[in-house]
Design an enzyme around this catalytic site. Sequence first.
Site, PDB file in Angstrom:
ATOM      1  N   GLU A   1      -6.130 -10.654  -1.555  1.00  0.00           N
ATOM      2  CA  GLU A   1      -6.978 -10.462  -0.369  1.00  0.00           C
ATOM      3  C   GLU A   1      -8.451 -10.403  -0.769  1.00  0.00           C
ATOM      4  OE1 GLU A   1      -5.577  -7.179   2.038  1.00  0.00           O
ATOM      5  OE2 GLU A   1      -3.482  -7.689   1.669  1.00  0.00           O
TER       6      GLU A   1
ATOM      7  N   GLU B   1       0.794  -1.236   0.000  1.00  0.00           N
ATOM      8  CA  GLU B   1       0.000   0.000   0.000  1.00  0.00           C
ATOM      9  C   GLU B   1       0.826   1.287   0.000  1.00  0.00           C
ATOM     10  OE1 GLU B   1      -2.705  -0.434   3.293  1.00  0.00           O
ATOM     11  OE2 GLU B   1      -3.716  -2.145   2.385  1.00  0.00           O
TER      12      GLU B   1
HETATM   13  C1  XIL Z   1      -6.398  -6.514   8.121  1.00  0.00           C
HETATM   14  C2  XIL Z   1      -6.774  -7.721   8.967  1.00  0.00           C
HETATM   15  O1  XIL Z   1      -7.644  -8.533   8.230  1.00  0.00           O
HETATM   16  C3  XIL Z   1      -7.406  -7.271  10.262  1.00  0.00           C
HETATM   17  O2  XIL Z   1      -7.610  -8.381  11.126  1.00  0.00           O
HETATM   18  C4  XIL Z   1      -6.516  -6.240  10.956  1.00  0.00           C
HETATM   19  O3  XIL Z   1      -7.193  -5.747  12.095  1.00  0.00           O
HETATM   20  C5  XIL Z   1      -6.170  -5.094  10.027  1.00  0.00           C
HETATM   21  O4  XIL Z   1      -5.595  -5.612   8.847  1.00  0.00           O
HETATM   22  N1  XIL Z   1      -4.971  -4.716   3.574  1.00  0.00           N
HETATM   23  C6  XIL Z   1      -3.969  -5.537   4.038  1.00  0.00           C
HETATM   24  C7  XIL Z   1      -4.241  -6.438   5.178  1.00  0.00           C
HETATM   25  O5  XIL Z   1      -2.879  -5.621   3.445  1.00  0.00           O
HETATM   26  O6  XIL Z   1      -3.118  -6.641   5.985  1.00  0.00           O
HETATM   27  C8  XIL Z   1      -5.389  -5.934   6.035  1.00  0.00           C
HETATM   28  O7  XIL Z   1      -5.685  -6.947   6.988  1.00  0.00           O
HETATM   29  C9  XIL Z   1      -6.586  -5.617   5.165  1.00  0.00           C
HETATM   30  C10 XIL Z   1      -6.253  -4.548   4.175  1.00  0.00           C
END
Ligand code: XIL
Length: 472
Positions: free
Chosen positions: A383, A270
């Site tokens: 994701e 990101e």
């Molecule tokens: C999220 C997790 O799913 C949550 O449990 C945590 O509280 C915050 O992070 N982008 C990403 C992930 O790269 O690491 C994030 O995961 C979601 C958004």
Amino acid sequence: MKRLFLVACSLMGIVSSAVATAEELAGTWHAQFETFSGLQTYHFAFDTTDGMPSAIAVVEQNDEKREVSFSDVKIEADTITFAELRKLQDREIRIEFACKLDDKGLSVSRKVGDFGSTETIATRKLPDPPPVTPPVPAVEVKIDRVIKEAFRDQFIIGMAGDVPARYSEAELTAAAKHFNAVTPENCMKPERVHPEEARWQFETTDALVDWAQKNQMSIHGHTLVWHAQTPKWFFENGDRALITQRMKDHIHTLVGRYKGKLQSWDVVNEAINDGGNEETAKTEGLRNSPWLQAMGPEYLTLAFRFAHEADPDATLYYNDYNIESGPKHASSMVLLKRLLNDGAPVHAVGIQGHWRSGSVPFDDIDKAISDYASLGLKVSITELDVTIRGESGGRFGRGPSRSGPASTEDLNRQADDYAKLFAIFMKHKDVIERVTLWGLHDRRTWRFGQHPLILDANSQPKPAYAAIVNEK
Ligand code: XIL
């Protein structure tokens, strides 16, 4: 001292039942209590080894976790007693526990101040989550094969989670049945694995790697360099050289530890700003993260170099959300071209894929995959989740939903979205390495209440699952 005592006892031919049971009490136990504020799950750990017994626990309730160190720990014969002091609205409440070994396991009584006591049985294994009632609407879902098999010749199908700790046996079985890859959802992030400069916490990550290997699942590391979930110490009291050194040490230690065990890593996560316009589209549009502030735009190049040094065989990803569309997509192309020009060992792009049913940007996704492939990069959907309205009807420790389950109509529309997405992934099967769902099922998801995944809250296939595998 205890060992000496045991040796002395056995030399004298005495078997002390108190000592033997102290040992049986030791270790971890899991217990759930229905309380007036909802279900609380205690993960106890008892240490009985040195004559100075201690007891701690991680307590989960709703989305929160707290750690408790109990006081007044005493062991007598087959019973361990201890107390938790809790502050609730300026009042200190004493919660007394008495845990007694019997043939069912460990019978635990929990007495809260003057409010009376609750009894439960603690077990060595985590109890299965209570089934969700009422379940999501009764939609007939038939699948002809599990998803990892359906795509075995095209790409890997993953799930995210900090397995196996705190997952039930049934959930772990579901994870290994449907998926052949795992991404640690939180435990490999800097704040978890490296909370202080001189302190690493590898218990959870080691356990995840062991579990995944035993279940023949590949592992994707997440994430090395990110503006979020990264402790402040990385950036404090240091100049550019020192912060670069910290980044290098972090990456070398973590990637090095799992060299040959993890197939790939999200190296930078990101890095690009949200939104953007015609002007920013011509630039890398870098987010003003502490890494950028400390090291300038070169931080990305260096992060990839350090990761490659630590494991030359790992596939290294740039990972981000919304990079498939608009100015952010254009910026991602500018950034990736620069990294490749500078010789940074970036091999792949992770499109996170947090989408909403009814507004999935299919055409953008299709084009973005081609764009990244044109740079010689591989692509993964890292994701994936597609949210719909409604609540999932209860999660760990959460009561029944207020808005009720998702409607059949929404579930079917979500199924269409998933089917269309997988059709696009199939079209690009030569470029796509992996598609990872961000969670395991509709309760094990950061978007709880929005039914985003393909297994429902009881780990059963949803219409989306059937649409993906049956329409393939
Ligand atoms: C999220 C997790 O799913 C949550 O449990 C945590 O509280 C915050 O992070 N982008 C990403 C992930 O790269 O690491 C994030 O995961 C979601 C958004």
